[in-house]
Design an enzyme around this catalytic site. Structure first.
Site, mmCIF file in Angstrom:
data_model
loop_
_atom_site.group_PDB
_atom_site.id
_atom_site.type_symbol
_atom_site.label_atom_id
_atom_site.label_comp_id
_atom_site.label_asym_id
_atom_site.label_seq_id
_atom_site.Cartn_x
_atom_site.Cartn_y
_atom_site.Cartn_z
ATOM 1 N N PRO A 2 -5.207 8.656 -3.663
ATOM 2 C CG PRO A 2 -2.852 9.362 -2.884
ATOM 3 C CD PRO A 2 -3.783 9.361 -4.213
ATOM 4 C CD GLU A 3 -9.981 14.059 -2.563
ATOM 5 O OE1 GLU A 3 -9.862 14.233 -2.426
ATOM 6 O OE2 GLU A 3 -10.393 13.083 -4.123
#
Length: 295
Positions: A2-3
């Site tokens: 996840p960004e």
DNA sequence: ACATAGACCTGTTGGC
DNA sequence: TGCCAACAGGTCTATG
């Protein structure tokens, strides 16, 4: 996985199930993730109603009525999925194949909607780099206190970006990954933004903040590239590389729009550019770029 | 102030 | 086919 775009996608997936719901029970199936769970973790959540599900940078924030804020970070491999308590289908909810990953289901939130519908929200994290912490009252948790500007909306313009980069001797890529400056960019979107802005990841960060029109145009271009890549990725439901990502089990599709990330050896797709994509290593992490058009 | 390396973990992939 | 090294979306710490 996840960004910022992936975390925002997760937030949007969980919001309809969590906001307004009451937590009936929480199972923490091990004593720790990256950090030990907070004292009385499940007790402090049980019986609470969730008033809002938010996001700051790559952190999810769960506001509890009359109680603390639960802060969740997904680390590298964390994901949430939603299941109905009785295992039956619920419109729009995908039942995952649990055969591969259920042994990494570390936290289960049992929640009840205002209408009485029961769901489970399950946090799965093979590598356990994720974590959950409480922030009490209006006090900002130290973990979030030092975070920089969000790259969403129109806040990050060329002038602000230039002020953040001014005087920095570190490579542009490293500066963009620094969460104290811009909060939410990660390894993928930094490479993508730099390609969109035709700027080299190796360039000294401060060079886009020098006096003069050239640097001004560069910082404006980069700010625009960062905003556009982030908003494009959110619109695509994020990027799914090795894992399912969305809470309903569907895949994000921004990975198909990558111009450089994980495209070593391919021809650069910038109009008029005859270069190709290279992979280099900067501070131990892969960077993908085209040395022909990114200067 | 900044750069780099190592640490934390497990799973997947690619080369031989 | 099988094995092993390299690598993976993050970030904190230690060391120079």
């Amino acid at each position: 996985m996840p960004e910022l775009p992936e975390v925002e996608t997760v937030r949007r997936g969980l919001q309809p199930v969590l906001e307004g719901a009451t937590i009936a029970r929480v199972e923490a199936r091990r004593p720790d993730l990256r950090f030990p769970f907070p004292e009385k973790f499940s007790q402090r959540l049980t019986g609470k109603t969730i008033t809002a599900l938010g996001r700051r940078a790559k952190y999810l924030t769960m506001n509890l009525e009359g109680g603390p804020v639960l802060i969740c970070h997904l680390g590298m491999s964390g994901s949430f999925r939603i299941e109905t308590a009785d295992g039956s289908d619920m419109p729009g909810v995908f039942q995952h194949d649990r055969s591969k990953s259920s042994n990494h289901d570390h936290v289960v939130f049992h929640v009840v909607s205002p209408a009485g519908a029961r769901s489970r929200v399950i946090f799965n994290d093979p590598r356990r780099f994720g974590f959950m912490l409480f922030a009490d009252g209006p006090v900002v948790h130290p973990m979030l206190a030092g975070l920089g500007v969000e790259p969403t909306g129109n806040t990050l313009d060329g002038t602000l970006l230039a002020s953040l980069m001014k005087g920095r001797r570190s490579p542009l890529k490293a500066a963009l990954l620094d969460q104290r400056l811009i909060a939410g960019l990660g390894n993928i979107y930094v490479s993508e933004a730099l390609w969109r802005a035709s700027l080299s990841p190796l360039r000294e960060a401060g060079t886009i903040a020098k006096p003069g029109k050239k640097a001004q145009a560069q910082s404006e271009h980069l700010a625009q590239a960062i905003r556009s890549v982030i908003s494009d990725a959110i619109a695509a439901g994020g990027s799914s590389l090795r894992d399912y990502m969305q809470t309903d089990g569907s895949l994000g599709y921004f990975q198909h729009a990558f111009a450089v990330y994980d495209r070593e050896g391919e021809a650069c797709s910038k109009p008029g550019c005859s270069g190709h994509i290279e992979r280099i290593v900067q501070s131990g992490r892969s960077t993908f770029y085209c040395r022909t058009c990114q200067r």
